[in-house]
Design an enzyme around this catalytic site. Structure first.
Site, PDB file in Angstrom:
ATOM      1  N   LYS A 192       0.821  -1.223   0.000  1.00 16.55           N
ATOM      2  CA  LYS A 192       0.000   0.000   0.000  1.00 16.55           C
ATOM      3  C   LYS A 192       0.846   1.261   0.000  1.00 16.55           C
ATOM      4  O   LYS A 192       0.425   2.295  -0.533  1.00 16.55           O
ATOM      5  CB  LYS A 192      -0.973   0.019   1.175  1.00 16.55           C
ATOM      6  CG  LYS A 192      -0.339  -0.196   2.532  1.00 16.55           C
ATOM      7  CD  LYS A 192      -0.474  -1.613   2.964  1.00 16.55           C
ATOM      8  CE  LYS A 192       0.377  -1.930   4.149  1.00 16.55           C
ATOM      9  NZ  LYS A 192       0.103  -3.219   4.718  1.00 16.55           N
ATOM     10  N   ILE A 204      -9.609  -9.464   3.590  1.00 13.54           N
ATOM     11  CA  ILE A 204     -10.960  -9.065   3.158  1.00 13.54           C
ATOM     12  C   ILE A 204     -10.934  -8.725   1.663  1.00 13.54           C
ATOM     13  O   ILE A 204     -10.151  -7.871   1.247  1.00 13.54           O
ATOM     14  CB  ILE A 204     -11.482  -7.836   3.942  1.00 13.54           C
ATOM     15  CG1 ILE A 204     -11.502  -8.107   5.441  1.00 13.54           C
ATOM     16  CG2 ILE A 204     -12.853  -7.424   3.446  1.00 13.54           C
ATOM     17  CD1 ILE A 204     -11.949  -6.911   6.288  1.00 13.54           C
ATOM     18  N   LYS A 259      -4.013   2.929   3.209  1.00 12.77           N
ATOM     19  CA  LYS A 259      -5.118   2.068   2.773  1.00 12.77           C
ATOM     20  C   LYS A 259      -6.363   2.901   2.485  1.00 12.77           C
ATOM     21  O   LYS A 259      -7.092   2.631   1.530  1.00 12.77           O
ATOM     22  CB  LYS A 259      -5.423   1.039   3.869  1.00 12.77           C
ATOM     23  CG  LYS A 259      -4.308   0.014   4.033  1.00 12.77           C
ATOM     24  CD  LYS A 259      -4.497  -0.774   5.305  1.00 12.77           C
ATOM     25  CE  LYS A 259      -3.449  -1.830   5.503  1.00 12.77           C
ATOM     26  NZ  LYS A 259      -3.432  -2.360   6.872  1.00 12.77           N
TER      27      LYS A 259
HETATM   28  N1  LIG Z   1       2.377  -8.728   7.271  1.00 15.30           N
HETATM   29  C1  LIG Z   1       1.099  -8.496   6.970  1.00 15.30           C
HETATM   30  O1  LIG Z   1       0.180  -8.930   7.684  1.00 15.30           O
HETATM   31  C2  LIG Z   1       0.752  -7.724   5.761  1.00 15.30           C
HETATM   32  C3  LIG Z   1       1.715  -7.146   4.965  1.00 15.30           C
HETATM   33  N2  LIG Z   1       1.357  -6.440   3.847  1.00 15.30           N
HETATM   34  C4  LIG Z   1       2.374  -5.873   2.977  1.00 15.30           C
HETATM   35  O2  LIG Z   1       3.080  -6.945   2.365  1.00 15.30           O
HETATM   36  C5  LIG Z   1       4.433  -6.556   2.125  1.00 15.30           C
HETATM   37  C6  LIG Z   1       5.362  -7.564   2.805  1.00 15.30           C
HETATM   38  O3  LIG Z   1       5.116  -7.571   4.184  1.00 15.30           O
HETATM   39  P1  LIG Z   1       5.729  -8.706   5.130  1.00 15.30           P
HETATM   40  O4  LIG Z   1       5.706 -10.008   4.447  1.00 15.30           O
HETATM   41  O5  LIG Z   1       5.044  -8.551   6.426  1.00 15.30           O
HETATM   42  O6  LIG Z   1       7.230  -8.181   5.259  1.00 15.30           O
HETATM   43  P2  LIG Z   1       8.503  -8.952   5.833  1.00 15.30           P
HETATM   44  O7  LIG Z   1       9.408  -7.912   6.369  1.00 15.30           O
HETATM   45  O8  LIG Z   1       8.072 -10.076   6.708  1.00 15.30           O
HETATM   46  O9  LIG Z   1       9.162  -9.594   4.513  1.00 15.30           O
HETATM   47  C7  LIG Z   1       9.766  -8.847   3.502  1.00 15.30           C
HETATM   48  C8  LIG Z   1      10.551  -9.788   2.597  1.00 15.30           C
HETATM   49  O10 LIG Z   1      11.085  -9.063   1.499  1.00 15.30           O
HETATM   50  C9  LIG Z   1      12.518  -9.167   1.508  1.00 15.30           C
HETATM   51  N3  LIG Z   1      13.076  -7.899   1.076  1.00 15.30           N
HETATM   52  C10 LIG Z   1      12.857  -6.681   1.603  1.00 15.30           C
HETATM   53  N4  LIG Z   1      13.536  -5.746   0.935  1.00 15.30           N
HETATM   54  C11 LIG Z   1      14.223  -6.394  -0.029  1.00 15.30           C
HETATM   55  C12 LIG Z   1      15.126  -5.970  -1.049  1.00 15.30           C
HETATM   56  N5  LIG Z   1      15.473  -4.702  -1.192  1.00 15.30           N
HETATM   57  N6  LIG Z   1      15.635  -6.900  -1.884  1.00 15.30           N
HETATM   58  C13 LIG Z   1      15.279  -8.198  -1.744  1.00 15.30           C
HETATM   59  N7  LIG Z   1      14.443  -8.664  -0.810  1.00 15.30           N
HETATM   60  C14 LIG Z   1      13.917  -7.765   0.040  1.00 15.30           C
HETATM   61  C15 LIG Z   1      12.872  -9.490   2.950  1.00 15.30           C
HETATM   62  O11 LIG Z   1      14.146 -10.065   3.043  1.00 15.30           O
HETATM   63  P3  LIG Z   1      15.004  -9.949   4.428  1.00 15.30           P
HETATM   64  O12 LIG Z   1      14.385 -10.942   5.375  1.00 15.30           O
HETATM   65  O13 LIG Z   1      16.351 -10.350   4.016  1.00 15.30           O
HETATM   66  O14 LIG Z   1      14.899  -8.539   4.883  1.00 15.30           O
HETATM   67  C16 LIG Z   1      11.737 -10.447   3.298  1.00 15.30           C
HETATM   68  O15 LIG Z   1      11.951 -11.708   2.709  1.00 15.30           O
HETATM   69  C17 LIG Z   1       4.556  -5.125   2.653  1.00 15.30           C
HETATM   70  O16 LIG Z   1       4.314  -4.241   1.592  1.00 15.30           O
HETATM   71  C18 LIG Z   1       3.425  -5.033   3.680  1.00 15.30           C
HETATM   72  O17 LIG Z   1       2.977  -3.734   3.846  1.00 15.30           O
HETATM   73  C19 LIG Z   1       0.044  -6.298   3.471  1.00 15.30           C
HETATM   74  C20 LIG Z   1      -0.951  -6.857   4.217  1.00 15.30           C
HETATM   75  C21 LIG Z   1      -0.673  -7.570   5.446  1.00 15.30           C
HETATM   76  N1  LIG Z   2       0.609  -3.702   9.359  1.00 13.03           N
HETATM   77  C1  LIG Z   2      -0.635  -3.906   8.690  1.00 13.03           C
HETATM   78  C2  LIG Z   2      -0.550  -5.152   7.889  1.00 13.03           C
HETATM   79  C3  LIG Z   2      -1.602  -5.245   6.881  1.00 13.03           C
HETATM   80  O1  LIG Z   2      -1.765  -4.415   6.007  1.00 13.03           O
HETATM   81  C4  LIG Z   2      -1.754  -4.018   9.714  1.00 13.03           C
HETATM   82  O2  LIG Z   2      -1.444  -4.170  10.897  1.00 13.03           O
HETATM   83  O3  LIG Z   2      -2.920  -3.919   9.324  1.00 13.03           O
HETATM   84 NA    NA Z   3      -7.891  -7.126   0.996  1.00  9.16          NA
END
Ligand SMILES: NC(=O)C1=CN([C@@H]2O[C@H](COP(=O)(O)OP(=O)(O)OC[C@H]3O[C@@H](n4cnc5c(N)ncnc54)[C@H](OP(=O)(O)O)[C@@H]3O)[C@@H](O)[C@H]2O)C=CC1
Ligand SMILES: N[C@@H](CC=O)C(=O)O
Ligand code: NA
Length: 430
Positions: A106, A137, A206
């Site tokens: 987002k 959702i 969002k």
């Molecule tokens: N967590 C949630 O509940 C939700 C998350 N989101 C969105 O989803 C996205 C991911 O979130 P989330 O999974 O929680 O994040 P995490 O921090 O858990 O995971 C991010 C991943 O991306 C990798 N990464 C980050 N930067 C780079 C880079 N420059 N080059 C290569 N790899 C990279 C990280 O590697 P490394 O471990 O080495 O840093 C890790 O594997 C975000 O945009 C978040 O806002 C949306 C809805 C819900």
């Molecule tokens: N950090 C966010 C993850 C989902 O977008 C939240 O807490 O809602």
């Molecule tokens: Na959604």
């Protein structure tokens, strides 16, 4: 038909969830699509770390983004790494290479929507982002497609799972702020930098996305007034309860003849309000369509599998469109340009907690300031006495924010007013 190959950018909470759900529902997805979906490559930052943790997936990982975004075999790129740079560059490049893009990001959409949608339209590829708002959702495609026969006047919701989890634990169990934030981080709900969650920026992003779709006019992150939960204390939670309310971090988007209002802030709502019962990591979104009437969507707003569920829905859509040579169908819905109202022009009710000198005439002088600024008081309660000081809680009737700001600024300058401890907006009957 050969399997449709997918490249993942990131293998954190969401990336792992996508991998797991694709594995668990492999057969169902094949039966839905008539084709296998295969994760062919996964970009990570630290190859060694991931190869050690997931030896069985060792061959999938790469540190080189070109192995995902420039690989002609990969048809869909799923961006779940987060942040704006370099994610934006990778996503734009992937679309320019004729790949459909799915993202949960987002931050990127709320700030760079114009460029992203322009590229998606030029290239005729899909750009899907269901996971970016309210986790599991299904709200984006629902607003864009299923509810396309409606005009919307308002969208209101709890759209940050982390802060709803925190406020729930703080309200129900009196849990301390730092402890509940840590829990939300451990559960994978919080952003990499949780400031985005607790300061309301994540919800603001969002809300910008939701408002853009609902009102067919581009709303960006900077258009949204954002205030988080960092100033909410157990005292305010307790007083809100005594007033018959609960404190929730709400995203509120409304449209009237003067323009659009978009704001995220803690809000006191009556305990009887449907959003008051939305607890823990759950999110809920109310929309009011002119044809369908009121609708409410409820579900988990964050976490590994709920968010992955939204990404998988987009993968199904993208694969279907690739198979039927019909990508890029749903374009940008922002074809109007509506003004966004400044926060001073919005109207709501206010809870104001202030500490004053406990002596005759002080209450009258405070009431006078509100009256002079056109603020009508609904109730005043004197809650606690602390030595020679008294704590007052003032509830106002609906009034424009600029009048409250003027009144608060005058009160701050009065020697009998020791502290404006908190100002919280309120919606509903108090
Ligand atoms: N967590 C949630 O509940 C939700 C998350 N989101 C969105 O989803 C996205 C991911 O979130 P989330 O999974 O929680 O994040 P995490 O921090 O858990 O995971 C991010 C991943 O991306 C990798 N990464 C980050 N930067 C780079 C880079 N420059 N080059 C290569 N790899 C990279 C990280 O590697 P490394 O471990 O080495 O840093 C890790 O594997 C975000 O945009 C978040 O806002 C949306 C809805 C819900
Ligand atoms: N950090 C966010 C993850 C989902 O977008 C939240 O807490 O809602
Ligand atoms: Na959604």
């Amino acid at each position: 038909m050969a399997a449709v190959k997918i490249g993942l950018l990131g293998f954190g909470t969401v990336g792992r969830g996508v991998y797991k759900v694709l594995q668990t529902h492999r057969e169902k997805i094949y039966n839905t699509l008539g084709v296998e979906v295969e994760i062919a490559r996964v970009l990570v930052r630290n190859l060694e770390k991931y190869q050690k943790t997931y030896p069985e997936l060792s061959n999938l990982f790469t540190e080189d983004p070109r192995e995902v975004i420039d690989d002609p075999e990969i048809k869909i790129v799923v961006e779940v790494m987060g942040g704006i740079k370099p994610a934006l560059d990778y996503v734009l490049q992937a679309m320019r290479n004729d790949k459909s893009v799915i993202t949960a990001n987002k931050d990127m959409i709320a700030e760079h929507g114009r460029e992203l949608f322009a590229t998606h339209e030029e290239q005729g590829v899909d750009f899907l982002f269901e996971a970016s708002v309210a986790g599991g959702i299904p709200i984006i495609r629902t607003l864009k497609e299923s509810l396309a026969g409606n005009n919307f006047k308002e969208v209101i919701g709890i759209i940050n799972g982390t802060t709803n989890y925190m406020l729930t634990k703080m309200s129900l169990y009196g849990a301390p702020y730092e402890e509940v934030l840590k829990e939300a981080q451990e559960k994978g709900y919080a952003e990499a930098d949780p400031t985005s969650d607790v300061e309301g920026f994540d919800a603001a992003r969002k809300l910008a996305i939701l408002a853009s779709i609902a009102f067919n006019s581009r709303v960006t992150f900077k258009d949204v007034y954002a205030e988080g939960i960092t100033r909410i204390t157990p005292i305010d939670i307790q007083y809100a309860r005594e007033l018959g309310g609960v404190i929730k971090l709400l995203g509120i988007a409304k449209e009237d003849e003067e323009g659009i209002e978009v704001r995220v802030h803690p809000t006191i709502i009556p305990q009887s309000h449907p959003l008051a019962a939305v607890n823990d990591v759950f999110n809920a979104i109310f929309v009011e369509g002119d044809a369908v009437g009121p609708l409410m969507f409820y579900g988990r707003g964050a976490g590994e599998l709920p968010t992955a569920s939204a990404v998988i829905g987009d993968i199904i859509e993208a694969v279907k469109n690739i198979r039927h040579h019909d990508t890029g169908r749903i374009g940008c819905t922002c074809y109007l340009e509506k003004p966004v109202k400044p926060i001073g022009e919005i109207s709501t009710k206010y809870y104001i907690r202030l500490v004053v000198e406990d002596k005759p005439g002080v209450l009258a002088s405070v009431a006078q300031v509100f009256g002079n600024q056109g603020v009508s008081i609904a109730s005043v309660i004197q809650k606690r006495s602390i030595e020679d000081l008294a704590e007052l809680v003032v509830m106002t009737h609906r009034v424009k924010e600029r009048h409250i700001r003027d009144a608060v600024s005058i009160l701050k300058g009065m020697s009998t007013v020791r502290e404006i401890a908190n100002v919280i907006r309120a919606e509903g009957d108090f």
